[in-house]
Design a protein around this motif. Structure first.
Motif, PDB file in Angstrom:
ATOM      1  N   LEU A  54       0.826  -1.204   0.000  1.00  0.00           N
ATOM      2  CA  LEU A  54       0.000   0.000   0.000  1.00  0.00           C
ATOM      3  C   LEU A  54       0.859   1.253   0.000  1.00  0.00           C
ATOM      4  CD1 LEU A  54      -2.630  -1.039   2.739  1.00  0.00           C
ATOM      5  CD2 LEU A  54      -2.904  -1.160   0.258  1.00  0.00           C
ATOM      6  N   SER A  55       0.329   2.309  -0.567  1.00  0.00           N
ATOM      7  CA  SER A  55       1.002   3.602  -0.512  1.00  0.00           C
ATOM      8  C   SER A  55       0.890   4.157   0.899  1.00  0.00           C
ATOM      9  CB  SER A  55       0.365   4.573  -1.500  1.00  0.00           C
ATOM     10  OG  SER A  55      -0.977   4.870  -1.104  1.00  0.00           O
ATOM     11  N   ASP A  56       1.708   5.164   1.216  1.00  0.00           N
ATOM     12  CA  ASP A  56       1.655   5.778   2.549  1.00  0.00           C
ATOM     13  C   ASP A  56       0.253   6.313   2.852  1.00  0.00           C
ATOM     14  OD1 ASP A  56       4.256   5.189   3.051  1.00  0.00           O
ATOM     15  OD2 ASP A  56       5.035   7.193   2.651  1.00  0.00           O
ATOM     16  N   LYS A  57      -0.349   6.931   1.865  1.00  0.00           N
ATOM     17  CA  LYS A  57      -1.687   7.480   2.053  1.00  0.00           C
ATOM     18  C   LYS A  57      -2.693   6.364   2.356  1.00  0.00           C
ATOM     19  CE  LYS A  57      -5.132  10.457  -0.183  1.00  0.00           C
ATOM     20  NZ  LYS A  57      -5.461  11.253  -1.402  1.00  0.00           N
ATOM     21  N   ALA A  58      -2.570   5.251   1.642  1.00  0.00           N
ATOM     22  CA  ALA A  58      -3.477   4.124   1.848  1.00  0.00           C
ATOM     23  C   ALA A  58      -3.253   3.475   3.207  1.00  0.00           C
ATOM     24  CB  ALA A  58      -3.309   3.096   0.734  1.00  0.00           C
ATOM     25  N   VAL A  59      -1.988   3.438   3.648  1.00  0.00           N
ATOM     26  CA  VAL A  59      -1.678   2.874   4.966  1.00  0.00           C
ATOM     27  C   VAL A  59      -2.347   3.691   6.063  1.00  0.00           C
ATOM     28  CG1 VAL A  59       0.166   2.562   6.661  1.00  0.00           C
ATOM     29  CG2 VAL A  59       0.466   1.719   4.328  1.00  0.00           C
ATOM     30  N   VAL A  60      -2.217   5.015   5.990  1.00  0.00           N
ATOM     31  CA  VAL A  60      -2.815   5.886   7.000  1.00  0.00           C
ATOM     32  C   VAL A  60      -4.338   5.721   6.999  1.00  0.00           C
ATOM     33  CG1 VAL A  60      -3.217   8.282   7.679  1.00  0.00           C
ATOM     34  CG2 VAL A  60      -0.925   7.556   6.953  1.00  0.00           C
ATOM     35  N   ALA A  61      -4.913   5.646   5.822  1.00  0.00           N
ATOM     36  CA  ALA A  61      -6.371   5.467   5.725  1.00  0.00           C
ATOM     37  C   ALA A  61      -6.801   4.149   6.343  1.00  0.00           C
ATOM     38  CB  ALA A  61      -6.804   5.542   4.260  1.00  0.00           C
ATOM     39  N   ARG A  62      -6.014   3.092   6.080  1.00  0.00           N
ATOM     40  CA  ARG A  62      -6.336   1.779   6.631  1.00  0.00           C
ATOM     41  C   ARG A  62      -6.217   1.780   8.166  1.00  0.00           C
ATOM     42  NH1 ARG A  62      -9.153  -2.654   7.291  1.00  0.00           N
ATOM     43  NH2 ARG A  62      -7.937  -4.516   7.812  1.00  0.00           N
ATOM     44  N   VAL A  63      -5.191   2.441   8.697  1.00  0.00           N
ATOM     45  CA  VAL A  63      -5.010   2.508  10.150  1.00  0.00           C
ATOM     46  C   VAL A  63      -6.182   3.253  10.789  1.00  0.00           C
ATOM     47  CG1 VAL A  63      -3.599   3.469  12.002  1.00  0.00           C
ATOM     48  CG2 VAL A  63      -2.514   2.289  10.081  1.00  0.00           C
ATOM     49  N   LYS A  64      -6.589   4.350  10.187  1.00  0.00           N
ATOM     50  CA  LYS A  64      -7.723   5.107  10.752  1.00  0.00           C
ATOM     51  C   LYS A  64      -9.003   4.276  10.701  1.00  0.00           C
ATOM     52  CE  LYS A  64      -6.022   9.803  10.098  1.00  0.00           C
ATOM     53  NZ  LYS A  64      -6.320  11.164   9.592  1.00  0.00           N
ATOM     54  N   GLU A  65      -9.142   3.498   9.662  1.00  0.00           N
ATOM     55  CA  GLU A  65     -10.292   2.598   9.563  1.00  0.00           C
ATOM     56  C   GLU A  65     -10.261   1.551  10.686  1.00  0.00           C
ATOM     57  OE1 GLU A  65     -11.300  -1.076   6.624  1.00  0.00           O
ATOM     58  OE2 GLU A  65     -10.868   0.841   5.628  1.00  0.00           O
ATOM     59  N   LEU A  66      -9.065   1.039  10.976  1.00  0.00           N
ATOM     60  CA  LEU A  66      -8.918   0.046  12.040  1.00  0.00           C
ATOM     61  C   LEU A  66      -9.185   0.660  13.410  1.00  0.00           C
ATOM     62  CD1 LEU A  66      -5.757  -1.820  10.725  1.00  0.00           C
ATOM     63  CD2 LEU A  66      -8.013  -2.846  11.068  1.00  0.00           C
ATOM     64  N   LEU A  67      -8.708   1.875  13.621  1.00  0.00           N
ATOM     65  CA  LEU A  67      -8.965   2.548  14.894  1.00  0.00           C
ATOM     66  C   LEU A  67     -10.465   2.692  15.127  1.00  0.00           C
ATOM     67  CD1 LEU A  67      -6.219   5.339  14.881  1.00  0.00           C
ATOM     68  CD2 LEU A  67      -6.382   3.428  16.480  1.00  0.00           C
ATOM     69  N   GLU A  68     -11.160   3.087  14.096  1.00  0.00           N
ATOM     70  CA  GLU A  68     -12.615   3.222  14.224  1.00  0.00           C
ATOM     71  C   GLU A  68     -13.256   1.860  14.444  1.00  0.00           C
ATOM     72  OE1 GLU A  68     -16.225   5.667  12.016  1.00  0.00           O
ATOM     73  OE2 GLU A  68     -14.425   5.138  10.883  1.00  0.00           O
ATOM     74  N   ARG A  69     -12.694   0.835  13.812  1.00  0.00           N
ATOM     75  CA  ARG A  69     -13.263  -0.521  13.931  1.00  0.00           C
ATOM     76  C   ARG A  69     -13.202  -1.055  15.359  1.00  0.00           C
ATOM     77  NH1 ARG A  69     -16.016  -3.895  14.165  1.00  0.00           N
ATOM     78  NH2 ARG A  69     -16.549  -5.671  12.880  1.00  0.00           N
ATOM     79  N   VAL A  70     -12.152  -0.669  16.100  1.00  0.00           N
ATOM     80  CA  VAL A  70     -12.004  -1.153  17.480  1.00  0.00           C
ATOM     81  C   VAL A  70     -12.522  -0.141  18.495  1.00  0.00           C
ATOM     82  CG1 VAL A  70     -10.049  -2.615  16.872  1.00  0.00           C
ATOM     83  CG2 VAL A  70      -9.625  -0.290  17.723  1.00  0.00           C
TER      84      VAL A  70
END
Length: 572
Positions: A413-429
């Protein structure tokens, strides 16, 4: 209304405690009143941050010199703690009132023998010879159940187990025969049998010495059989108080009812037990399935697994000939006392430890002997949530970057996609995505554990081993984390191995359970089969040690344990 009255061992009225912060101050205790009669036992109960430990510290004047602002009235055995001179406080601490802290390792000096530390406390309050102080140390160590006390008095803290260290702290508190014992979460993170032993010991000491007890805990199950009265705290204030029997049987405040409902119950059958047994598992394993005779695809299988540490006479077999399966979409609970081999087994299952012998098959493929290069593609499928999120998170890196590590390592993943994925995970938990740049110290224990779960979820695993993920959390936070894991399992089709010493939590979350003792599995089966009709005496003993919310039943169980100990001592 003032809580101060004549003849009380402890008198607290209008207690306020404020701690300075960068932006001003935070009030931890706000106008608290209570009393404790000589020989009585009071439980202070509440979630983390409710102010209960801050209150306990105030009884011994432990906030002095910390910058905390303490006001109100605090009297212990007639001493005005807030107005006392330093010399008077020194006489109070240990001699009149003593404290047992939650973490014995941080309370004991690692460089000195246990007996010497107890003797030093004794000599502070009594003018006696070193020999007399050492004799007293051995005497109290023997009293709290340390075997071969004269020899073990020469041991250092690291040579004691967790339960024995807690006993040593209680022995130190008893050295000067105090009138009040303050116990701050004395059984947190101890397994159920050791917890029962410590609570039984405190009860026996009260009966023998007539000392008063202030027991601080987040677990209403702990206070049920240990105190006469209970005071429930929330946000620094008392929301309910009264005899423990009345409060537990008919709580008046909604917060108390919420605390009670959050306590996992070992006597309740799994709400989904029959449905789980009947329903097929729909989640398929990622590789060629291995069909289990009991229904569902086997995702992970261990056969004859063994792990040894050390060499020669020092060799320790931590896991010994363990075989088990984890099916797709299920939760396997692994329970046992400290030292039973649970954590070692869990680390081998996700290949963080190499097995000394045996096989580990994932999706039908043998992975037990694979080297790190061959394991790398499997790392995303097999993840672990550790017991202590503080030590597993880098304090110098933001939690967002810690969660991003496995995503960046994959390089997909690109850096931008990584950050987006992490924020998605934070919201998920259940965390705010905008907390990406915050650091671990800015989070509570439960929030840090959610971060650990998000990091485990990042690579999209098929199986997560959870090693004591809720052992140090208060009951409401524990319930939230357990509910989160159940939700993730349901929504994402995860398989979980849930390792814990808390049998009630394991019953709540598991489909099947394996009971470990001395590195071996002594009993296994569906969770309701094992809990409702245990076959092995060890399993029966574990279940008998689980705290119950009925004070009368708790007293009966304590009597049964006392009778069993006496039979074992007198047996030929």
């Amino acid at each position: 209304m003032s809580a101060v009255s004549d003849g009380n061992l402890v008198e607290v009225a209008g207690l306020r405690i404020e701690f300075p912060t960068e932006g001003g101050s935070v009030r931890a205790v706000d106008g608290l009143d209570f009393t404790l009669a000589p020989g009585g036992a009071l439980g202070l109960v509440g979630e983390s941050g409710s102010g209960k430990s801050a209150t306990a510290y105030a009884l011994l004047g432990l906030h002095r010199g910390t910058g905390a602002r303490v006001s109100g009235t605090v009297r212990v055995a007639g001493t005005d703690v807030l107005a006392a001179q330093d010399a008077e406080l020194r006489r109070l601490r240990g001699g009149v009132a003593a404290m047992v802290f939650q973490d014995p390792l941080s309370s004991l000096d690692p460089y000195y023998a246990i007996g010497d530390q107890i003797a030093e406390v004794y000599r502070v309050h009594h003018r006696g010879s070193r020999a007399a102080a050492r004799a007293r140390a051995v005497e109290v160590l023997d009293r709290v159940g340390i075997p071969d006390a004269a020899r073990r008095a020469r041991s250092r803290p690291h040579e004691f187990s967790g339960g024995m260290r807690q006993r040593a702290l209680i022995a130190m508190a008893l050295a000067c025969e105090p009138r009040l014992l303050v116990a701050d979460e004395p059984t947190t993170a101890l397994d159920v049998t050791v917890q029962a032993q410590i609570l039984d010991l405190l009860h026996e000491l009260r009966a023998e010495t007539g000392m008063g007890l202030l027991l601080v805990t987040h677990d209403l199950g702990v206070v049920a059989g240990s105190v006469d009265d209970v005071l429930v705290m929330r946000g620094g204030s008392a929301v309910e108080r009264g005899p423990v029997t009345e409060v537990l049987r008919a709580p008046a405040d909604p917060y108390t009812r919420a605390l009670l409902s959050a306590v996992p119950r070992v006597d309740l059958r799994s709400a989904e037990g029959e449905e789980r047994a009947a329903a097929p598992v729909l989640v398929k394993s990622p590789e060629a399935p291995v069909t289990s005779g009991e229904g569902g695809d086997v995702l992970l299988e261990a056969v004859g697994l063994r792990r040894e540490f050390g060499k020669g006479r020092e060799r320790l077999r931590a896991v010994d000939d363990v075989s088990l399966t984890v099916r797709a979409g299920e939760t396997l609970g692994v329970v046992g006392e400290s030292g039973s081999g649970k954590t070692t087994l869990g680390r081998m299952l996700v290949r963080l430890l190499d097995p000394s012998a045996g096989q580990i098959r994932y999706g039908g493929r043998e992975i037990g002997g694979l080297g790190e290069k061959a394991l790398r593609p499997l790392r995303r499928d097999l993840q672990m949530v550790f017991q202590d999120p503080v030590s597993s998170l880098n304090p110098r890196r933001s939690i967002g970057e810690s969660i991003a590590d496995p995503l960046r390592a994959a390089g997909e993943l690109s850096d931008k996609a990584v950050v987006a994925r992490v924020k998605e995970l934070l919201e998920r938990v259940g965390l705010d995505p905008d907390w990406y740049h915050r650091y671990p110290h800015e989070f509570s224990g439960g929030q840090r554990q959610r971060v650990g779960i998000a990091r485990a979820l990042a690579p999209g695993p098929k199986l997560i081993v959870c090693d004591e993920p809720v052992s140090a959390l208060d009951v409401t936070t524990q319930a939230q984390v357990v509910a989160l894991l159940a939700e993730l399992r349901r929504d994402l089709g995860l398989s979980l191995v849930f390792i814990a010493h808390d049998l009630a939590v394991v019953r709540q979350v598991s489909d099947r359970v394996a009971v470990m003792r001395g590195g071996r599995i002594v009993e296994s089966g569906t969770v309701d089969e094992v809990y409702d009709a245990p076959q092995d005496p060890y399993t029966k003993g574990l279940l008998a040690a689980v705290p119950v919310l009925d004070p009368a039943e708790s007293a009966a169980r304590r009597a049964d344990r006392r009778e069993l100990r006496s039979v074992m001592v007198t047996a030929p």
